[in-house]
Design an enzyme around this catalytic site. Structure first.
Site, PDB file in Angstrom:
ATOM      1  N   ASP A  90      -7.882   1.173   2.286  1.00 38.93           N
ATOM      2  CA  ASP A  90      -7.509   2.096   3.363  1.00 38.93           C
ATOM      3  C   ASP A  90      -8.340   3.374   3.390  1.00 38.93           C
ATOM      4  OD1 ASP A  90      -5.979   2.970   5.514  1.00 38.93           O
ATOM      5  OD2 ASP A  90      -4.591   4.049   4.219  1.00 38.93           O
TER       6      ASP A  90
ATOM      7  N   HIS B 299      -6.886   9.345  -0.658  1.00 38.60           N
ATOM      8  CA  HIS B 299      -7.510   9.201   0.668  1.00 38.60           C
ATOM      9  C   HIS B 299      -6.732   9.761   1.860  1.00 38.60           C
ATOM     10  CE1 HIS B 299      -5.444   5.134   0.356  1.00 38.60           C
ATOM     11  NE2 HIS B 299      -5.010   5.565   1.523  1.00 38.60           N
TER      12      HIS B 299
ATOM     13  N   ASP C 150       0.644   5.195  -0.046  1.00 33.83           N
ATOM     14  CA  ASP C 150      -0.191   6.388  -0.017  1.00 33.83           C
ATOM     15  C   ASP C 150       0.369   7.392  -1.028  1.00 33.83           C
ATOM     16  OD1 ASP C 150      -2.129   5.621   1.868  1.00 33.83           O
ATOM     17  OD2 ASP C 150      -0.658   5.843   3.462  1.00 33.83           O
TER      18      ASP C 150
ATOM     19  N   HIS D 198       0.858  -1.182   0.000  1.00 34.77           N
ATOM     20  CA  HIS D 198       0.000   0.000   0.000  1.00 34.77           C
ATOM     21  C   HIS D 198       0.899   1.238   0.000  1.00 34.77           C
ATOM     22  CE1 HIS D 198      -3.579   2.319   0.661  1.00 34.77           C
ATOM     23  NE2 HIS D 198      -3.005   2.938   1.676  1.00 34.77           N
TER      24      HIS D 198
HETATM   25 ZN   LIG Z   1      -3.573   4.674   2.747  1.00 37.16          ZN
END
Ligand SMILES: [Zn+2]
Length: 1036
Positions: free
Chosen positions: A369, A574, A259, A257
């Site tokens: 997420d 997000h 970001d 993951h």
């Molecule tokens: Zn995230």
């Protein structure tokens, strides 16, 4: 030899044999590495910029050594590493070991080859598995070291604002012999030890694993590798004992993951992607079974343009089926705040990218997420070719444990998608026994499905899988007592879940996260930028489409629009749109909004010029007039402000047809002018024939009546437009969370700076202004505006905000009794209770007292009457009992200490109405507030009003008009049913249409396909909240 074994001493004996802290002089772990050798030379150069390799290697490198430190934060150090492997290491496995606090990347032969990140357990790069005479013993590598960690550089805690002065130390850089046989034995023993510990004393397998491990220690002479195979044989015997047929299967998917921005800026994410994915490709080369699921088209696009060599390798592994693109969206966006059209574009941009780059679209939506999931998402997924959804964030729920891990999720229109939450409640597993056991134990759908997902690999800041994770799971492939662990593709996982789906339950409505509810308000400028830029791109698309259809010479700005959309979509990531990012990210995001505003204004002007050329051209003798354009699909009568030839602004009441324009020379006379009266007690009343209001000296709304019915909206003795300030100190997640207890700290704002005064005396517009002191250092000025013919009262608000950990809301107690309030969401609305009976009510709906999310409006209605609160850039609202409130500003200090400090301007409005909000047109008026009419000076005096599109039913909103992708001769229009009703509607257009076709959200014609063209236009059938896209091929 049979001997009595004490469980605890046996366990600890094995632990110490593996310890990297104790007894390393005589234990197995101490033998992991053999001889060491320093580097031949090490030199470096430092730069504040993130520069390409070619530029970096041309710089002047100065000598450096282990123990040196570099920085400060966000700088980059490039190291030139010259190494020479001792010839006596022939036949051995040799690693280049590198340990530093920053995130590193190894470059070899001008290509990024592997990430080196301490927090991601990547401290070495394998130079050779078996050193051969023939291979070069001397070589030069480069290491690009970012002066930030995997999670940025928070000062004191992870989510604290970054420490600008941090130094990053290089603690190790050397060559070392790696003893692979020791490593394999360590992994065997680790897995056996975990089985012994975690299966528990009631388990036969626990003791088998323990006694085997103990025996392995007996057999193993750490100084004599010839004893290792016998020990490994003992382990293999245990791992080789198979499960029965009924055992649960854990489908392990490599994942990382990343970001797209969070505790580091966008630019660093580009390098995070390269580091993480270069590493995973290296693992795939050694582990052909490894599957890696990778989401977010934007990140792939970054790597495509910044690291073409790496990208070409990624494409090869996509073709092999090992590197699996998932998600279908441009970024993993916030699941609540983007508009319906933005969410469509997330998929449209994403799926088209995946199709173009890899030859197929994604079949799974992937959003592990995000802070909650809109009830409109199932329909949008289905419209984009996706029937499967994976997430896990609801495991963070504060109060209620979500009752399923595998279920059908049904949206507000009835669309369903198969949804899976990995039961281990994480997207960053490490392949440990504990995690696979938790996955089985936690699964809430036991007896319904016997398969679950397990996402392994370091995440959030990137990192991804490691060899050790794979090696642990290989030992758990099919071992009695443990679930089966197999590497799978997302398709394999969902295919078996589909086969087992007959017993699955259905969850209807939103997937609401009972946490992080502050993210609807934090970083108000980002929220405002999002709403405003959604409007700008809407308007540019509408006006450009009309210009294309009207003036064939006009070039639709397809590539500029794609670029601007992608900037907007990126900012919907997000941790950006929710406001949970550092200041550097906020600056980048605001910069992107500025670019959209600037380019959007230019594109809009070009479209208007093309559309209305004759009207705008100065003509001799013609009087000055105004061209007013309406980008919304209904006729509007509103007060506009126009600049006269003398430079003075004047007001005018105009009527403009739906998606069209009107030329205004002589404004309309209002049916009833606005009257404004100051009363003796300092209060001011305003009336426009539709509503009448009374404001006291403090700006409180003490009366709000519908003139026709004399129905009062404000309960006796109550104040509406009441500001309230709350202490806002969450438990940890500062920018994210607003806690229940903040409500106990409510302080009404009562300090008057400037009492209410009339600002505009009435006629077409009346208004009154006042100022308040808010908290210790902040002030608020408001102009309360009533326009002729307008059914709502507008509050144009300016705030100078200088607070710390405070939360500002505005409250409207209303004379309405209802157990449900209605909130606008993407392409529709939903109801949430105004009370709580159960813990689910409490969580979701007392959270609705804290704040829940909504888009342009919230409504509280009883039979025959209601009050709606509209806004132009806010997303947090609540309805508790009979009080509607809008969340205005927060002041968290982490991860951005400057969050929301400064000037803010926003508008909200209150609209009382008879009948239902649907019949009263609340939905349309909220659009009106958000999409002001465009006023352009014109010269031509005579021109009939013109409308490009209209829709026959008020239940149906024509949301988007754009040029069809890849089809310059066709327009794509998107409509949705907004009332929650089954209805037929005619879409009418003044353009000459050759063919009309229903298509999906990716603009592919659907099976129903062709639509007959009739006199009234195209007939469309809607069920509640149905979204329809229609392709209109224009006659050239
Ligand atoms: Zn995230």
């Amino acid at each position: 030899m049979a001997a009595l074994k004490h469980r605890r001493t046996a366990l600890e004996r094995v632990e110490k044999f593996l310890s990297d802290t104790y007894f390393t002089d005589c234990n197995l772990r101490g033998r992991l590495f053999g001889d060491r050798c320093p580097l031949a030379s090490l030199s470096c150069f430092q730069t504040p910029r993130r520069i390409p390799y070619d530029e970096a290697v041309r710089q002047e490198f100065r000598p450096a050594q282990v123990g040196d430190s570099f920085g400060p934060t966000w700088q980059t150090c490039w190291f030139k590493v010259e190494l020479s492997i001792p010839p006596e290491w022939a036949g051995r496995e040799v690693h280049f070991v590198w340990e530093s606090d920053g995130e590193g990347m190894v470059w070899r032969d001008a290509q990024p080859i592997q990430g080196l990140t301490k927090e991601g357990e990547k401290n070495s790069y394998i130079l050779t598995r078996t050193l051969k005479k023939s291979e070069p013993h001397s070589l030069t590598l480069y290491v690009e070291l970012a002066c930030n960690g995997l999670f940025g550089a928070g000062k004191g805690s992870m989510i604290a604002p970054p420490d600008p002065d941090r130094r990053f130390t290089l603690s190790k850089a050397e060559l070392v012999v790696f003893n692979r046989d020791v490593y394999e034995l360590l992994v065997d023993l680790e897995v056996l030890l975990d089985m012994a510990r975690l299966l528990g004393e009631e388990s036969q397998r626990s003791f088998q694993a323990l006694y085997t491990a103990n025996q392995m220690v007996n057999v193993c002479d750490v100084a004599d590798p010839s004893t290792f195979p016998a020990a490994r044989g003992l382990a293999a015997a245990v791992f080789g004992q198979r499960n029965g047929e009924s055992q649960h299967t854990v489908h392990a998917l490599g994942h990382c993951h990343i970001d797209s921005a969070w505790l580091w800026p966008y630019e660093e994410t580009i390098r995070k992607c390269a580091r993480s994915w270069a590493t995973v490709l290296g693992l795939m080369e050694c582990n052909p079974e490894l599957i890696f699921a990778c989401s977010q088209a934007q990140q792939l696009e970054w790597v495509r343009s910044w690291y073409p060599g790496l990208y070409a390798r990624i494409q090869d592994f996509v073709a092999k089926g090992q590197f699996v693109p998932v998600g279908g969206t441009w970024v993993e966006m916030d699941g609540n705040l983007p508009s319906g059209e933005s969410m469509v574009r997330q998929f449209l941009q994403g799926q088209r990218f995946f199709q173009q780059q890899f030859g197929h679209t994604c079949s799974e939506f992937w959003l592990p997420d995000t802070f909650g999931y809109s009830a409109q998402l199932p329909q949008l997924m289905r419209g984009c070719g996706i029937r499967r959804f994976l997430t896990q964030k609801l495991s963070w729920n504060l109060v209620n444990s979500f009752p399923h891990h595998t279920f059908f999720w049904e949206g507000i229109d009835g669309s369903r998608v198969l949804t899976h939450f990995p039961p281990g409640d994480s997207y960053g597993m490490q392949g440990r026994v504990e995690e696979v056991l938790k996955t089985v134990k936690n699964n809430k759908d036991k007896g319904r499905v016997n398969h679950s997902a397990f996402l392994f690999g370091f995440g959030d800041g990137g990192g991804g899988p490691t060899q050790k994770m794979l090696d642990r799971m290989k030992r758990m492939n099919d071992t009695d007592g443990l679930p089966r662990v197999q590497i799978s593709t997302p398709d394999q996982l969902f295919s078996v879940l589909e086969q087992e789906s007959s017993q699955l339950c259905t969850w209807v409505g939103e997937l609401f996260l009972e946490l992080h509810n502050g993210t609807y308000t934090t970083q108000a400028q980002i929220k405002k930028g999002n709403r405003e830029c959604e409007r700008i791109l809407h308007d540019v698309e509408v006006l450009s489409s009309l210009a294309v259809a009207q003036a064939s010479a006009f070039q639709y700005p397809a590539s500029q629009l794609q670029h601007l959309w992608r900037l907007l979509l990126l900012n919907q990531f997000h941790d950006v749109l929710p406001g949970s990012c550092i200041q550097l990210v906020v600056e980048d995001a605001l910069q992107y909004y500025t670019e959209i505003r600037r380019a959007g204004a230019r594109l809009q002007e070009e479209a208007v010029q093309a559309l209305c050329r004759e009207l705008l051209q100065p003509q001799a003798g013609s009087a000055q007039s105004s061209l007013v354009l309406n980008t919304l699909p209904w006729e509007r009568t509103e007060v506009i402000c126009r600049t006269g030839p003398d430079g003075r602004d004047t007001l005018a009441l105009v009527t403009v047809p739906s998606m069209g324009y009107a030329l205004v020379r002589e404004p309309l006379l209002p049916p009833q002018p606005v009257t404004v009266r100051k009363q003796e007690d300092g209060s001011i009343t305003m009336e426009n024939g539709v509503i009448s209001v009374c404001l006291d000296m403090m700006g409180h709304l003490t009366s709000l009546q519908l003139v026709g019915s004399q129905r009062e909206s404000v309960p006796a003795g109550c104040y509406a437009n009441q500001f309230a300030l709350f202490d806002d100190v969450p438990l940890y997640w500062d920018a994210w969370d607003v806690m229940d207890y903040h409500l106990e700290t409510r302080k009404p704002v009562r300090r008057l700076l400037k009492p209410l005064e009339v600002s505009l005396a009435g006629g077409l517009r009346g208004s009154a202004s006042f100022s308040l002191q808010v908290g210790e250092g902040s002030s608020l000025t408001q102009e309360v505006i009533l326009d002729a013919s307008c059914p709502y009262l507008r509050f144009l608000t300016q705030v100078e905000w200088k607070e710390a950990h405070k939360f500002l809301k505005v409250e409207f107690p209303v004379r309405v009794r209802s157990t449900n309030a209605t909130y606008e969401i993407q392409f529709g609305h939903l109801q949430r209770p105004t009370h709580w009976n159960t813990s689910w009510d409490w969580a979701r709906f007392e959270l609705s007292l804290l704040q829940v999310w909504a888009h342009k409006w919230v409504d509280l209605s009883e039979h025959g009457f209601g009050v709606a609160l509209l806004n132009d850039c806010k997303y947090g609202a609540s309805a508790h009992g009979n009080v509607l409130s809008l969340s205005l500003l927060r002041a968290p200090k982490s991860p951005d200490a400057t969050a929301d400090i400064g000037h803010h301007q926003f508008t909200y409005a209150v609209m009382p109405h008879l009948g239902s909000f649907q019949d009263a047109g609340v939905i349309q008026r909220a659009y009106d507030l958000n999409f002001p009419l465009h006023v352009v000076p014109a010269s031509c005096a005579q021109c009939p009003a013109w409308s490009a599109f209209s829709v026959s039913s008020p239940a149906v909103v024509l949301e988007a008009v754009k040029q069809a992708e890849d089809r310059p001769g066709a327009l794509l229009v998107r409509l949705y049913e907004a009332h929650g009703s089954t209805v037929d509607a005619w879409l009418q257009t003044s353009f000459s249409v050759q063919e009309a076709m229903l298509c999906d959200l990716l603009e592919q014609p659907t099976a129903e396909g062709h639509l007959p063209l009739e006199q009234q236009g195209v007939r469309l059938s809607f069920t509640p909240f149905r979204v329809l896209s229609v392709l209109l091929v224009l006659r050239q």
